[in-house]
Design an enzyme around this catalytic site. Structure first.
Site, PDB file in Angstrom:
ATOM      1  N   GLY A   1      16.789 -56.439 -56.227  1.00  0.00           N
ATOM      2  CA  GLY A   1      15.389 -56.221 -55.851  1.00  0.00           C
ATOM      3  C   GLY A   1      14.531 -55.555 -56.898  1.00  0.00           C
ATOM      4  O   GLY A   1      13.685 -54.727 -56.563  1.00  0.00           O
ATOM      5  N   ARG A   6       2.042 -42.806 -48.907  1.00  0.00           N
ATOM      6  CA  ARG A   6       3.370 -43.404 -49.104  1.00  0.00           C
ATOM      7  C   ARG A   6       4.459 -42.536 -48.496  1.00  0.00           C
ATOM      8  O   ARG A   6       5.440 -43.043 -47.947  1.00  0.00           O
ATOM      9  CB  ARG A   6       3.604 -43.632 -50.600  1.00  0.00           C
ATOM     10  CG  ARG A   6       2.695 -44.747 -51.135  1.00  0.00           C
ATOM     11  CD  ARG A   6       2.786 -44.855 -52.618  1.00  0.00           C
ATOM     12  NE  ARG A   6       4.044 -45.397 -53.074  1.00  0.00           N
ATOM     13  CZ  ARG A   6       4.581 -45.131 -54.278  1.00  0.00           C
ATOM     14  NH1 ARG A   6       3.954 -44.329 -55.125  1.00  0.00           N
ATOM     15  NH2 ARG A   6       5.722 -45.665 -54.636  1.00  0.00           N
ATOM     16  N   HIS A  57      13.287 -42.733 -61.634  1.00  0.00           N
ATOM     17  CA  HIS A  57      11.846 -42.450 -61.619  1.00  0.00           C
ATOM     18  C   HIS A  57      11.474 -41.306 -60.690  1.00  0.00           C
ATOM     19  O   HIS A  57      10.323 -41.195 -60.280  1.00  0.00           O
ATOM     20  CB  HIS A  57      11.071 -43.734 -61.253  1.00  0.00           C
ATOM     21  CG  HIS A  57      11.212 -44.821 -62.274  1.00  0.00           C
ATOM     22  ND1 HIS A  57      10.947 -46.147 -62.015  1.00  0.00           N
ATOM     23  CD2 HIS A  57      11.582 -44.766 -63.589  1.00  0.00           C
ATOM     24  CE1 HIS A  57      11.163 -46.873 -63.109  1.00  0.00           C
ATOM     25  NE2 HIS A  57      11.543 -46.054 -64.075  1.00  0.00           N
ATOM     26  N   CYS A  62       0.597 -24.623 -56.845  1.00  0.00           N
ATOM     27  CA  CYS A  62       1.771 -23.778 -57.087  1.00  0.00           C
ATOM     28  C   CYS A  62       1.387 -22.307 -56.891  1.00  0.00           C
ATOM     29  O   CYS A  62       0.201 -21.949 -56.952  1.00  0.00           O
ATOM     30  CB  CYS A  62       2.247 -24.013 -58.517  1.00  0.00           C
ATOM     31  SG  CYS A  62       3.711 -23.082 -58.995  1.00  0.00           S
ATOM     32  N   ASP A 118      12.098 -43.458 -52.945  1.00  0.00           N
ATOM     33  CA  ASP A 118      11.977 -43.318 -51.492  1.00  0.00           C
ATOM     34  C   ASP A 118      13.133 -42.588 -50.803  1.00  0.00           C
ATOM     35  O   ASP A 118      13.067 -42.310 -49.600  1.00  0.00           O
ATOM     36  CB  ASP A 118      11.768 -44.703 -50.846  1.00  0.00           C
ATOM     37  CG  ASP A 118      12.884 -45.706 -51.164  1.00  0.00           C
ATOM     38  OD1 ASP A 118      14.003 -45.265 -51.502  1.00  0.00           O
ATOM     39  OD2 ASP A 118      12.634 -46.922 -51.057  1.00  0.00           O
TER      40      ASP A 118
END
Ligand code: BJW
Length: 269
Positions: free
Chosen positions: A198, A82, A131, A159, A116
């Protein structure tokens, strides 16, 4: 009695009841709640509905803390994919219109469920990311946050403390950060109008934000390609693609004279 008037769009003209238009033009405080549908025209898939992500992928494996615990590599593969898609995508006219709305109001905030980063890229400044953001990861043990400019290369990332990093996003069953939810709730509760663009409005607590605007007497204006859970509560639902509708809607609110003379949809009358 409240007038419900879904608008016809596309090749037809956008018609908004005068009473609502008048309130929209007088609004001084506004917010916009966005969901995956606003980025659909940028080529980023939505979650629900035909062709949505959850048709193809199992959300319990990919978007829950339990799924991450079970198979962190699988979850990271999905986020890496993604990230690559989102890196290629560009903000569309809906994101750009919203960025242009900010200076018009005394108070304005974009409350986005999207991770995004498109609103920032389009130029919005006051953004509340409900989110999280795909361009950050955080240590699953000590919470250290790292900003990412590019898709992660090595997965799963680790990490400095030796623990796994996770995407800095909110999965199902996880609380939204308190300060984020507080700021979003305050913005919603103070808005004369909230534009809801949306989103299927099924995921809580984000889906409750428009109710806060309604409860203080503000308007809720929905923009979506189809009816949603919110449509019954919205003062107006405009059905069409956000990238096409938002610029027209905004011209009608902010520059009515220009809209009447120049806009092709009106010119077709
Ligand atoms: C267009 C268009 C175009 C297309 N133009 N429009 C039972 C009842 C009530 C609540 C719960 C329950 N069981 C569990 C819950 C809580 C749960 C929840 O709400 N679940 C519901 C699904 C029932 N919520 C949570 O768990 C949240 N945390 C929480 O509540 O904490 C307290 C708590 C803890 C423990 C137990 C219970 C409570 C956290 C939610 C986190 C959501 N995370 C995701 C993934 C984020 C990371 C990532 O992206 O990877 O967030 S899931 C996914 O859904 C993503 C989205 O932000 C979110 C909302 O989706 P969105 O944006 O609305 O997209 P779609 O696809 O649903 O809709 C797109 C819309 O666009 C459609 O309407 C199209 O028509 C439209 N569209 N093209 C205009 N061109």
């Amino acid at each position: 009695m409240r007038l419900k008037m879904p608008c016809i769009t596309g090749s037809d003209r956008l018609s908004i009841p005068e009473g609502i238009l008048d309130k929209l033009r007088r609004a001084r405080r506004a917010s916009v709640l966005t969901g995956a549908g606003i980025s659909a025209e940028s080529g980023i898939p939505t979650f629900r509905g035909a062709g949505g992500i959850w048709e193809k992928y199992d959300f319990t494996k990919l978007a829950t803390p339990e799924g991450f615990k079970e198979d962190p590599r699988l979850v990271w593969e999905w986020y890496q994919l993604r990230q690559r898609e989102m890196k290629k995508a560009k903000p569309n006219p809906a994101h750009e219109t919203i960025a242009g709305m900010e200076d018009h109001f005394d108070e304005f905030a974009v409350l986005t469920q999207n991770i995004d980063g498109m609103h920032r890229r389009a130029g919005s400044r006051k953004i509340i990311e409900l989110h999280g953001n795909i361009w950050r990861m955080r240590c699953s043990r000590d919470g250290t946050v790292i900003d990412l400019g590019d898709p992660v290369e090595e997965i799963p990332p680790v990490c400095q403390c030796g623990s796994l990093m996770r995407p800095d996003v909110v999965w199902f069953g996880e609380q939204l950060p308190h300060d984020v939810l507080d700021s979003a709730s305050q913005a919603a509760s103070r808005s004369d109008v909230m534009f809801v663009v949306g989103t299927s409005a099924v995921v809580y607590p984000a889906a409750a934000l428009p109710i806060l605007t309604k409860n203080r007497g503000g308007l809720v204006i929905e923009v979506n390609i189809e009816k949603t859970e919110l449509s019954a509560y919205a003062d107006l639902s405009l059905f069409g693609r956000a990238g096409e509708l938002m610029p027209v809607l905004w011209s009608l609110i902010a520059q009515p004279e220009r809209f009447m003379t120049e806009h092709p949809i009106i010119a077709k009358r």
